[in-house]
Design a protein around this motif. Structure first.
Motif, PDB file in Angstrom:
ATOM      1  N   UNK A 177     -30.829 -19.703  30.245  1.00  0.00           N
ATOM      2  CA  UNK A 177     -29.339 -19.632  31.104  1.00  0.00           C
ATOM      3  C   UNK A 177     -28.136 -19.095  31.337  1.00  0.00           C
ATOM      4  N   UNK A 178     -28.263 -18.132  29.852  1.00  0.00           N
ATOM      5  CA  UNK A 178     -27.085 -16.834  30.519  1.00  0.00           C
ATOM      6  C   UNK A 178     -26.940 -15.455  30.673  1.00  0.00           C
ATOM      7  N   UNK A 179     -28.526 -14.819  30.307  1.00  0.00           N
ATOM      8  CA  UNK A 179     -29.302 -14.044  30.599  1.00  0.00           C
ATOM      9  C   UNK A 179     -28.382 -13.283  29.880  1.00  0.00           C
ATOM     10  N   UNK A 180     -27.810 -12.657  28.968  1.00  0.00           N
ATOM     11  CA  UNK A 180     -26.772 -11.018  28.726  1.00  0.00           C
ATOM     12  C   UNK A 180     -27.514 -10.209  28.666  1.00  0.00           C
ATOM     13  N   UNK A 181     -26.191  -9.002  29.019  1.00  0.00           N
ATOM     14  CA  UNK A 181     -26.952  -8.159  28.399  1.00  0.00           C
ATOM     15  C   UNK A 181     -27.387  -7.204  27.231  1.00  0.00           C
ATOM     16  N   UNK A 182     -26.574  -8.340  26.243  1.00  0.00           N
ATOM     17  CA  UNK A 182     -27.087  -7.888  24.530  1.00  0.00           C
ATOM     18  C   UNK A 182     -27.224  -9.052  24.116  1.00  0.00           C
ATOM     19  N   UNK A 183     -28.599  -9.026  23.622  1.00  0.00           N
ATOM     20  CA  UNK A 183     -29.252 -10.209  22.435  1.00  0.00           C
ATOM     21  C   UNK A 183     -29.318  -9.734  21.135  1.00  0.00           C
ATOM     22  N   UNK A 184     -28.602 -10.926  20.543  1.00  0.00           N
ATOM     23  CA  UNK A 184     -28.689 -10.355  19.478  1.00  0.00           C
ATOM     24  C   UNK A 184     -29.732 -11.372  18.471  1.00  0.00           C
ATOM     25  N   UNK A 227     -43.386 -13.025  23.890  1.00  0.00           N
ATOM     26  CA  UNK A 227     -43.602 -12.975  25.319  1.00  0.00           C
ATOM     27  C   UNK A 227     -42.320 -13.584  25.900  1.00  0.00           C
ATOM     28  N   UNK A 228     -41.197 -13.962  26.029  1.00  0.00           N
ATOM     29  CA  UNK A 228     -40.208 -14.251  26.284  1.00  0.00           C
ATOM     30  C   UNK A 228     -38.568 -13.796  26.249  1.00  0.00           C
ATOM     31  N   UNK A 229     -38.642 -13.023  25.541  1.00  0.00           N
ATOM     32  CA  UNK A 229     -38.367 -12.570  24.911  1.00  0.00           C
ATOM     33  C   UNK A 229     -38.421 -10.740  25.397  1.00  0.00           C
ATOM     34  N   UNK A 230     -39.447 -10.647  25.498  1.00  0.00           N
ATOM     35  CA  UNK A 230     -39.960  -9.268  25.901  1.00  0.00           C
ATOM     36  C   UNK A 230     -40.076  -9.133  27.774  1.00  0.00           C
ATOM     37  N   UNK A 231     -40.199 -10.871  27.682  1.00  0.00           N
ATOM     38  CA  UNK A 231     -40.220 -10.666  29.581  1.00  0.00           C
ATOM     39  C   UNK A 231     -38.225 -10.822  30.071  1.00  0.00           C
ATOM     40  N   UNK A 232     -37.850 -11.551  29.045  1.00  0.00           N
ATOM     41  CA  UNK A 232     -36.409 -10.932  29.869  1.00  0.00           C
ATOM     42  C   UNK A 232     -35.663  -9.733  29.658  1.00  0.00           C
ATOM     43  N   UNK A 233     -36.635  -8.617  28.316  1.00  0.00           N
ATOM     44  CA  UNK A 233     -35.691  -7.537  28.168  1.00  0.00           C
ATOM     45  C   UNK A 233     -36.339  -6.638  29.068  1.00  0.00           C
ATOM     46  N   UNK A 234     -37.750  -6.779  29.842  1.00  0.00           N
ATOM     47  CA  UNK A 234     -38.406  -6.081  31.226  1.00  0.00           C
ATOM     48  C   UNK A 234     -37.907  -6.012  32.580  1.00  0.00           C
ATOM     49  N   UNK A 235     -36.988  -7.169  32.708  1.00  0.00           N
ATOM     50  CA  UNK A 235     -36.672  -7.571  33.351  1.00  0.00           C
ATOM     51  C   UNK A 235     -35.048  -6.477  34.432  1.00  0.00           C
ATOM     52  N   UNK A 282     -30.280  -4.179  29.769  1.00  0.00           N
ATOM     53  CA  UNK A 282     -31.288  -4.325  28.584  1.00  0.00           C
ATOM     54  C   UNK A 282     -30.685  -4.486  27.236  1.00  0.00           C
ATOM     55  N   UNK A 283     -30.347  -4.937  26.855  1.00  0.00           N
ATOM     56  CA  UNK A 283     -30.344  -4.029  25.029  1.00  0.00           C
ATOM     57  C   UNK A 283     -30.264  -5.134  24.071  1.00  0.00           C
ATOM     58  N   UNK A 284     -31.142  -5.050  22.883  1.00  0.00           N
ATOM     59  CA  UNK A 284     -31.348  -6.249  21.934  1.00  0.00           C
ATOM     60  C   UNK A 284     -31.245  -5.294  20.294  1.00  0.00           C
ATOM     61  N   UNK A 285     -30.696  -6.180  19.409  1.00  0.00           N
ATOM     62  CA  UNK A 285     -30.932  -5.975  18.236  1.00  0.00           C
ATOM     63  C   UNK A 285     -31.655  -7.212  17.001  1.00  0.00           C
ATOM     64  N   UNK A 286     -32.360  -6.583  16.343  1.00  0.00           N
ATOM     65  CA  UNK A 286     -33.135  -7.900  15.521  1.00  0.00           C
ATOM     66  C   UNK A 286     -32.520  -7.528  14.367  1.00  0.00           C
ATOM     67  N   UNK A 287     -32.775  -8.486  13.874  1.00  0.00           N
ATOM     68  CA  UNK A 287     -32.617  -8.505  11.765  1.00  0.00           C
ATOM     69  C   UNK A 287     -34.262  -9.592  11.467  1.00  0.00           C
ATOM     70  N   UNK A 288     -34.882  -8.551  11.165  1.00  0.00           N
ATOM     71  CA  UNK A 288     -36.060  -9.890  10.657  1.00  0.00           C
ATOM     72  C   UNK A 288     -36.257  -8.688   9.338  1.00  0.00           C
ATOM     73  N   UNK A 289     -37.481  -9.793   8.514  1.00  0.00           N
ATOM     74  CA  UNK A 289     -38.008  -8.926   7.839  1.00  0.00           C
ATOM     75  C   UNK A 289     -39.930  -9.522   8.176  1.00  0.00           C
ATOM     76  N   UNK A 290     -40.041  -9.597   9.271  1.00  0.00           N
ATOM     77  CA  UNK A 290     -41.216 -10.102   9.423  1.00  0.00           C
ATOM     78  C   UNK A 290     -41.801  -8.822  10.603  1.00  0.00           C
TER      79      UNK A 290
END
Length: 244
Positions: A157-164, A182-190, A194-202
């Protein structure tokens, strides 16, 4: 886009982050790795000025605007969204009312009800969520997967420029994780800005959301910056080799 300079952060009077310098450029997908309890999530919370952290020194700018001491709602309205590891429960506030408030607070002219419901229905379908969730209090008695999916619905809904993203995979089964990826990749490709930072062990996340930069945090310091080969080596050998 975003620049962190000489950032030192305490939590409960304990120094967690030490002289952090980091730049996030338009189009970046940055993976942050490191052992548990070494400051990965604290970096994301510091960008968003989360109430649990105390900035002792340093500066954070977003699109040349100093956000170091801004409130989280002001930071959010500039175009940054944080998906936290454990979303808070808000009893007595329905999801639909909360989503309406979120959407309107990020629109200068307000959002038309018809457009809002169209976007919500689209998000429910993409996330495989039942409409019944809209009547429930925010995150109250939600499963782990429902909590994470409700965060992603707010993000859309917010459609940010930077996703954390702070361990967005936590509490998700394989199907739910795939829905969110799939949703995150779709959002990013628009938008290539747009940029994102991901913290994960997966590792599964980084096989499908491919970072162009990988950062390793140990003892509150950035120990290593490189490419995806770092993820492969950490998965094979752990973190011991980084200090050798």
């Amino acid at each position: 886009m975003l620049k962190i300079s000489s950032l030192n952060v305490n939590i409960k009077e304990k120094n967690i982050l030490k002289n952090i310098d980091l730049e996030i450029n338009e189009g970046d997908i940055i993976a942050i790795l490191g052992p548990n309890g070494h400051g990965k999530s604290t970096i994301l919370k510091s960008i968003f000025n989360h109430y649990t952290i105390e900035k002792k020194s340093g500066k954070i700018t977003f699109n040349n605007i100093d956000i170091t001491d801004m409130s989280p709602d002001e930071i959010s309205k500039l175009g940054i969204f944080l998906c936290v590891q454990t979303p808070d429960e808000i009893q007595g506030v329905s999801m639909i009312d909360f989503l309406r408030s979120v959407a309107n607070s990020h629109s200068e002219e307000g959002v038309k009800i018809s457009e809002l419901y169209k976007n919500i229905e689209s998000s429910l379908k993409k996330l495989n969520l039942n409409r019944e969730i809209l009547k429930r209090s925010v995150n109250t008695n939600f499963s782990g997967g429902e909590k994470k999916k409700s965060e992603i619905m707010q993000m859309l809904l917010i459609n940010p420029q930077l996703l954390l993203l702070d361990e967005i995979d936590s509490g998700l089964d394989v199907d739910s994780l795939n829905d969110i990826i799939n949703i995150i990749n779709e959002w990013y490709s628009q938008d290539n800005k747009k940029s994102m930072v991901i913290v994960s062990h997966n590792e599964r996340i980084f096989n499908k959301i491919k970072p162009n930069k990988v950062i390793v945090i140990q003892n509150g310091e950035i120990k290593l910056i490189g490419g995806k080969e770092i993820i492969d080596k950490v998965n094979a050998e752990g973190y011991g080799w980084i200090n050798e």
